[in-house]
Design a protein around this motif. Structure first.
Motif, PDB file in Angstrom:
ATOM      1  N   LYS A  34       0.895  -1.346   0.035  1.00  0.00           N
ATOM      2  CA  LYS A  34      -0.093   0.075  -0.114  1.00  0.00           C
ATOM      3  C   LYS A  34       0.704   1.090   0.075  1.00  0.00           C
ATOM      4  CE  LYS A  34      -2.557  -1.595   3.372  1.00  0.00           C
ATOM      5  NZ  LYS A  34      -3.545  -1.787   4.490  1.00  0.00           N
ATOM      6  N   MET A  35       1.835   1.250   0.778  1.00  0.00           N
ATOM      7  CA  MET A  35       2.957   2.302   0.857  1.00  0.00           C
ATOM      8  C   MET A  35       3.496   2.718  -0.457  1.00  0.00           C
ATOM      9  SD  MET A  35       4.536   1.916   4.507  1.00  0.00           S
ATOM     10  CE  MET A  35       5.625   3.472   4.393  1.00  0.00           C
ATOM     11  N   LEU A  36       3.578   1.384  -1.282  1.00  0.00           N
ATOM     12  CA  LEU A  36       4.613   1.561  -2.490  1.00  0.00           C
ATOM     13  C   LEU A  36       3.538   1.959  -3.540  1.00  0.00           C
ATOM     14  CD1 LEU A  36       7.028   0.983  -4.121  1.00  0.00           C
ATOM     15  CD2 LEU A  36       6.088  -1.409  -4.388  1.00  0.00           C
ATOM     16  N   PHE A  37       2.455   1.810  -3.294  1.00  0.00           N
ATOM     17  CA  PHE A  37       1.428   2.254  -4.423  1.00  0.00           C
ATOM     18  C   PHE A  37       1.455   3.914  -4.026  1.00  0.00           C
ATOM     19  CE2 PHE A  37      -3.025   3.533  -5.008  1.00  0.00           C
ATOM     20  CZ  PHE A  37      -3.223   2.951  -6.477  1.00  0.00           C
ATOM     21  N   VAL A  38       1.005   4.203  -3.049  1.00  0.00           N
ATOM     22  CA  VAL A  38       0.896   5.740  -2.943  1.00  0.00           C
ATOM     23  C   VAL A  38       2.030   6.454  -3.160  1.00  0.00           C
ATOM     24  CG1 VAL A  38       0.575   7.418  -0.910  1.00  0.00           C
ATOM     25  CG2 VAL A  38      -0.781   5.404  -0.819  1.00  0.00           C
ATOM     26  N   PHE A  39       3.249   5.716  -3.104  1.00  0.00           N
ATOM     27  CA  PHE A  39       4.420   6.564  -3.536  1.00  0.00           C
ATOM     28  C   PHE A  39       4.378   6.709  -4.882  1.00  0.00           C
ATOM     29  CE2 PHE A  39       8.880   6.205  -4.784  1.00  0.00           C
ATOM     30  CZ  PHE A  39       9.458   7.401  -4.190  1.00  0.00           C
ATOM     31  N   VAL A  41       2.085   6.674  -7.265  1.00  0.00           N
ATOM     32  CA  VAL A  41       0.823   7.572  -7.536  1.00  0.00           C
ATOM     33  C   VAL A  41       1.481   9.036  -7.310  1.00  0.00           C
ATOM     34  CG1 VAL A  41      -1.487   8.666  -7.030  1.00  0.00           C
ATOM     35  CG2 VAL A  41      -0.923   5.979  -7.241  1.00  0.00           C
ATOM     36  N   PHE A  42       2.319   9.386  -6.152  1.00  0.00           N
ATOM     37  CA  PHE A  42       2.641  10.724  -5.932  1.00  0.00           C
ATOM     38  C   PHE A  42       3.709  11.042  -7.013  1.00  0.00           C
ATOM     39  CE2 PHE A  42       5.970  13.064  -3.866  1.00  0.00           C
ATOM     40  CZ  PHE A  42       5.427  14.113  -3.546  1.00  0.00           C
ATOM     41  N   ILE A  43       4.595  10.147  -7.322  1.00  0.00           N
ATOM     42  CA  ILE A  43       5.548  10.384  -8.313  1.00  0.00           C
ATOM     43  C   ILE A  43       5.094  10.518  -9.534  1.00  0.00           C
ATOM     44  CG2 ILE A  43       7.728   9.465  -9.465  1.00  0.00           C
ATOM     45  CD1 ILE A  43       8.255  10.170  -6.474  1.00  0.00           C
ATOM     46  N   LEU A  44       3.792   9.956  -9.900  1.00  0.00           N
ATOM     47  CA  LEU A  44       3.397   9.971 -11.069  1.00  0.00           C
ATOM     48  C   LEU A  44       2.802  11.287 -11.440  1.00  0.00           C
ATOM     49  CD1 LEU A  44       2.765   8.886 -14.020  1.00  0.00           C
ATOM     50  CD2 LEU A  44       0.441   7.874 -12.847  1.00  0.00           C
ATOM     51  N   LEU A  45       2.099  11.825 -10.433  1.00  0.00           N
ATOM     52  CA  LEU A  45       1.477  12.864 -10.192  1.00  0.00           C
ATOM     53  C   LEU A  45       2.619  14.095 -10.408  1.00  0.00           C
ATOM     54  CD1 LEU A  45      -1.426  12.267  -7.993  1.00  0.00           C
ATOM     55  CD2 LEU A  45      -1.708  12.584 -10.487  1.00  0.00           C
ATOM     56  N   TRP A  46       3.425  13.958  -9.692  1.00  0.00           N
ATOM     57  CA  TRP A  46       4.626  14.872  -9.737  1.00  0.00           C
ATOM     58  C   TRP A  46       5.377  14.985 -10.974  1.00  0.00           C
ATOM     59  CZ3 TRP A  46       9.506  14.251  -6.237  1.00  0.00           C
ATOM     60  CH2 TRP A  46      10.369  15.323  -6.440  1.00  0.00           C
ATOM     61  N   ASP A  47       5.608  13.918 -11.832  1.00  0.00           N
ATOM     62  CA  ASP A  47       5.932  13.970 -13.180  1.00  0.00           C
ATOM     63  C   ASP A  47       5.061  14.578 -14.088  1.00  0.00           C
ATOM     64  OD1 ASP A  47       8.266  13.048 -15.038  1.00  0.00           O
ATOM     65  OD2 ASP A  47       6.624  12.130 -15.900  1.00  0.00           O
ATOM     66  N   LEU A  48       3.917  14.231 -13.926  1.00  0.00           N
ATOM     67  CA  LEU A  48       3.078  14.729 -14.990  1.00  0.00           C
ATOM     68  C   LEU A  48       2.809  16.362 -14.808  1.00  0.00           C
ATOM     69  CD1 LEU A  48      -0.068  12.347 -14.732  1.00  0.00           C
ATOM     70  CD2 LEU A  48       1.665  12.871 -16.410  1.00  0.00           C
ATOM     71  N   PRO A  63      10.854  14.733 -11.031  1.00  0.00           N
ATOM     72  CA  PRO A  63      11.708  13.649 -10.136  1.00  0.00           C
ATOM     73  C   PRO A  63      12.810  13.154 -10.585  1.00  0.00           C
ATOM     74  CG  PRO A  63       9.455  13.276 -10.735  1.00  0.00           C
ATOM     75  CD  PRO A  63       9.692  14.591 -11.528  1.00  0.00           C
ATOM     76  N   TYR A  64      13.177  13.164 -11.719  1.00  0.00           N
ATOM     77  CA  TYR A  64      14.566  12.915 -12.079  1.00  0.00           C
ATOM     78  C   TYR A  64      15.682  13.868 -11.812  1.00  0.00           C
ATOM     79  CZ  TYR A  64      18.373  11.504 -15.705  1.00  0.00           C
ATOM     80  OH  TYR A  64      19.677  11.359 -16.152  1.00  0.00           O
ATOM     81  N   GLU A  65      15.572  15.159 -11.900  1.00  0.00           N
ATOM     82  CA  GLU A  65      16.292  16.161 -11.559  1.00  0.00           C
ATOM     83  C   GLU A  65      16.641  15.849  -9.998  1.00  0.00           C
ATOM     84  OE1 GLU A  65      15.439  19.917 -14.587  1.00  0.00           O
ATOM     85  OE2 GLU A  65      14.329  19.536 -12.720  1.00  0.00           O
ATOM     86  N   THR A  66      15.378  15.694  -9.135  1.00  0.00           N
ATOM     87  CA  THR A  66      15.812  15.672  -7.709  1.00  0.00           C
ATOM     88  C   THR A  66      16.661  14.286  -7.612  1.00  0.00           C
ATOM     89  OG1 THR A  66      13.648  16.623  -7.255  1.00  0.00           O
ATOM     90  CG2 THR A  66      14.657  15.289  -5.585  1.00  0.00           C
ATOM     91  N   LEU A  67      16.288  13.011  -8.253  1.00  0.00           N
ATOM     92  CA  LEU A  67      16.885  11.868  -7.955  1.00  0.00           C
ATOM     93  C   LEU A  67      18.318  12.102  -8.287  1.00  0.00           C
ATOM     94  CD1 LEU A  67      16.988   8.811  -7.441  1.00  0.00           C
ATOM     95  CD2 LEU A  67      16.560   8.326  -9.946  1.00  0.00           C
ATOM     96  N   LYS A  68      18.636  12.954  -9.415  1.00  0.00           N
ATOM     97  CA  LYS A  68      19.973  13.028  -9.630  1.00  0.00           C
ATOM     98  C   LYS A  68      20.674  13.816  -8.603  1.00  0.00           C
ATOM     99  CE  LYS A  68      20.032  15.342 -13.711  1.00  0.00           C
ATOM    100  NZ  LYS A  68      20.729  15.964 -15.103  1.00  0.00           N
ATOM    101  N   ASP A  69      20.267  14.833  -8.068  1.00  0.00           N
ATOM    102  CA  ASP A  69      20.669  15.322  -7.051  1.00  0.00           C
ATOM    103  C   ASP A  69      20.782  14.522  -5.739  1.00  0.00           C
ATOM    104  OD1 ASP A  69      21.084  18.106  -5.050  1.00  0.00           O
ATOM    105  OD2 ASP A  69      21.391  18.722  -7.043  1.00  0.00           O
TER     106      ASP A  69
END
Length: 288
Positions: A34-39, A41-48, A63-69
Motif C-alpha cells: 500500500k505504501m509503495l502504491f501511494v508513493f 501515484v505521488f511520483i506519477l502526479l509529480w512527473d505529470l 523527479p529525475y532532477e531530484t533523483l540526480k541531486d
C-alpha cells in the motif's frame, strides 16, 4: 460454552457484512504494498505536473532532477566532503537539543503532574507559551545566544520540550486510583509511589511525548540555521534556495526527513524495549 464461542457464534449483522465486503480486501493487502502504491501515484502526479508545464521547473524540479541531486548529495556525504561536515553540525544540534528537551520536559512534567503548585501555578504559563508560534522565538534566541550552535540547540529544545511535559504530566495523572490506594495502605512514601508505581504506568504517555518531541527538534535546529551564522544543513538549504537550486533544496530536505524518521524510529524502538508490557500496542504505525 465459552465466551469466545458465544462471540464467534453471534450472527453478523448486515452492516458488518457490507463493511467486510467493502474494506476486507484492502485490509489484506500488505502494508508495504500500500505504501509503495501511494508513493508511485505521488511520483506519477509529480512527473505529470512538471512534464506538462503546470508548474515552472524553477519552482518544482522534475523527479529525475531530484533523483540526480539525491545521488550527488549521497556521494558527497559518503566521500566525506563539505556536506558531511554540515550534516555533523546539524546532528549535534539535534542531539543536544533533544537531550536538553528531555531533561527539562521530564522535570517540569513531574513537577506539574505530582504537585498542586506545579499544576496550578506553572502549567498555565506552559500552556500560554505553548500556544505561541515557537518558531517566532528564533530571532530572540539568536540575539540572546549568538549565531553559534548554542542558539540552535536552545531553539530545538524549546520546540521539543512541551510535548514531553504534557506527556509526562498526563501519564502521572493516569495512575490507577486502586493502585494509589494500595500503595497508600502499604505505607509507601510519596517518592516510592512515584518511582515504583506512577512512573512505570506513565511510561507509554511519556514516550508519546518523546516521539512528538523527536519530530519537532529537527525543525527547531533547521529554523535556527536559516537565520544565518550556522554551518549545517539548514545553511545549505538556505544557500541553495537563494540560488533557485530547487533540486538541491529538495534533496537536502529528503535527507533531513530520513534522519528525522530515524530518530523517531529509535525512540519507538526504545519504547518497545522499555514498555515491554505494551509491546503489542507500541508501533510507529498501524499493521498492514
Amino acid at each position: 460454552m465459552s465466551l469466545e464461542r458465544i462471540a464467534d457464534s453471534s450472527p453478523a449483522t448486515e452492516e458488518d457484512t457490507v463493511w467486510k465486503e467493502e474494506t476486507g480486501w484492502l485490509d489484506r493487502v500488505p502494508r508495504a504494498a500500500k505504501m509503495l502504491f501511494v508513493f508511485a501515484v505521488f511520483i506519477l502526479l509529480w512527473d505529470l505536473v512538471t512534464r506538462f508545464g503546470m508548474v515552472s521547473r524553477i519552482i518544482l524540479p522534475t523527479p529525475y532532477e531530484t533523483l540526480k541531486d539525491l545521488i550527488f548529495v549521497g556521494k558527497n556525504l559518503l566521500t566525506g566532503q563539505y556536506m558531511l561536515g554540515a550534516l555533523w553540525i546539524t546532528l549535534k544540534e539535534v542531539f543536544y537539543g533533544f537531550l536538553l528537551a528531555m531533561l527539562i520536559g521530564f522535570t517540569l512534567g513531574v513537577i506539574v503532574g505530582e504537585t498542586a503548585f506545579g499544576e496550578q501555578a506553572i502549567m498555565p504559563y506552559l500552556v500560554a507559551i505553548d500556544t505561541m508560534p515557537k518558531v517566532a522565538f528564533a530571532p530572540l534566541f539568536v540575539a540572546w545566544l549568538g549565531f553559534d550552535i548554542d542558539s540552535k540547540v536552545a531553539l530545538a529544545a524549546f520546540i521539543a520540550t512541551f510535548p514531553i511535559v504534557v506527556g509526562t504530566a498526563a501519564g502521572l495523572h493516569s495512575a490507577d486510583v486502586n493502585s494509589r490506594n494500595l500503595f497508600r495502605t502499604m505505607g509507601a512514601s510519596r517518592w516510592q509511589t512515584l518511582i515504583k508505581m506512577k512512573l512505570p504506568m506513565a511510561l507509554p504517555q511519556v514516550f508519546t511525548g518523546l516521539k512528538i518531541g523527536s519530530v519537532g527538534v529537527m525543525a527547531g535546529a533547521i529554523t535556527g540555521e536559516f537565520l544565518g551564522g550556522g554551518k549545517g544543513f539548514g545553511e545549505l538549504i538556505r544557500t541553495a534556495a537563494s540560488q533557485l537550486n530547487t533540486p538541491r533544496v529538495f534533496s537536502l530536505i529528503l535527507y533531513l526527513s530520513i534522519i528525522g524518521l530515524a530518530i523517531f524510529t529509535l525512540v519507538s524502538f526504545a519504547q518497545r524495549r522499555i514498555v515491554f508490557w505494551q509491546k503489542d500496542r507500541v508501533s510507529t504505525g498501524g499493521e498492514g
